[in-house]
Enzyme design. Structure first.
Site, PDB file in Angstrom:
ATOM      1  N   GLY A 120       0.837  -1.200   0.000  1.00 53.09           N
ATOM      2  CA  GLY A 120       0.000   0.000   0.000  1.00 53.09           C
ATOM      3  C   GLY A 120       0.870   1.247   0.000  1.00 53.09           C
ATOM      4  N   ASN A 180       0.931  -2.911   5.222  1.00 52.96           N
ATOM      5  CA  ASN A 180       0.126  -1.712   5.411  1.00 52.96           C
ATOM      6  C   ASN A 180      -1.124  -1.587   4.539  1.00 52.96           C
ATOM      7  OD1 ASN A 180      -0.256   1.306   6.018  1.00 52.96           O
ATOM      8  ND2 ASN A 180       0.325   1.372   3.857  1.00 52.96           N
ATOM      9  N   TYR A 196     -15.217  -3.413   9.116  1.00 52.03           N
ATOM     10  CA  TYR A 196     -13.887  -2.786   9.177  1.00 52.03           C
ATOM     11  C   TYR A 196     -13.268  -3.046  10.557  1.00 52.03           C
ATOM     12  CZ  TYR A 196     -10.221   0.770   9.192  1.00 52.03           C
ATOM     13  OH  TYR A 196      -9.002   1.413   9.276  1.00 52.03           O
TER      14      TYR A 196
END
Length: 252
Positions: A12, A89, A155
């Site tokens: 990422g 990440n 999430y």
């Protein structure tokens, strides 16, 4: 004789925390493996770190695909000979909604990238680190990995799972010279969080509780990267299996 440079992989790495981390680790004299699915922004990061004097390569990867993950790990070893630090990440945010309104496809998307992607990265990097007899994995979790956020149950679950994977691997590999820790940012000013604000404006759906930024602002990506810099160094040598909260007091 000059010391051999350490090597770090960053997933990422195209934007936000990942790019800030790449720039910081370039300053810290690491060789870098820039991993992202978005080639355009990743190549921008690659140029930036090279301008900062780092030796670096870009490897395109879908972190949910095992062969892509194996490939970026192998490329790192082939190019630089070792993997000293792995900043695991890559992640996405969930579309805000009440629990029963979460689509199954949204569940799969968030869990695949945030949890499976982190798991696969750890799985293949740990093999290399075990062979080397050293290494440090730093996973990006979230304050949502410590306590839930309203309208973001999946999430929150995905980031709780990242914390669980961090602790599990830390426990299993502590005697093998490998450390595994997680960073838990609160709100960070990145394109990802900008998209959340836009989504609330577009859909008109605002969670019943929106996180109170105690410092009155989001963090800047480099404020997370500074903590990563400490974790990636020998200054954190006695830390493993821990979650480092960097949230401006959000979880107080």
């Amino acid at each position: 004789m000059s010391m051999k440079k350490k090597t770090a992989i960053i997933t990422g790495a195209g934007g936000g925390i990942g790019r800030a981390a790449a720039l910081q680790l370039a300053k810290d004299d690491f060789n870098l493996v820039i991993v992202d699915f978005n080639e355009q922004i990743a190549l921008e990061t690659l140029e930036l770190v090279k301008e900062n004097g780092a030796e670096a390569i870009f490897v395109k990867a879908n972190v949910t695909n095992a062969s892509d993950v194996e490939n970026y790990v192998q490329k790192a070893v082939d190019t630089f000979g070792s993997i000293d630090v792995f900043f695991n990440n890559a992640g996405v945010v969930q579309k805000f909604s009440m629990f029963t309104d979460i689509e199954e496809a949204e569940y799969d998307r968030v869990m695949n990238i945030n949890t499976k992607g982190v798991f696969l990265g750890m799985k293949y990097v740990l093999k290399v680190m075990e062979e080397q007899g050293h290494g440090h994995i730093i996973n990006t979790a979230s304050t949502a990995g410590i306590r839930s956020e309203h309208s973001a149950a999946v999430y929150s679950a995905s980031k709780h799972a990242v914390v669980g994977l961090t602790k599990g691997a830390a426990l299993e590999y502590v005697s093998k010279g490998i450390r595994v820790n997680a960073i838990c940012p609160g709100g960070v000013r990145t394109p990802l969080t900008d998209s959340v604000t836009k989504e609330m404006q577009t859909t008109g759906y605002v969670p019943a509780e929106v996180g109170v930024m105690r410092m009155g602002r989001f963090s800047e990506p480099d404020e997370i990267a500074n903590v990563l810099s400490f974790l990636a160094s020998d200054a954190s040598s006695y830390m493993t299996g821990t979650t480092v909260v960097v949230d401006g007091g959000l979880t107080l």
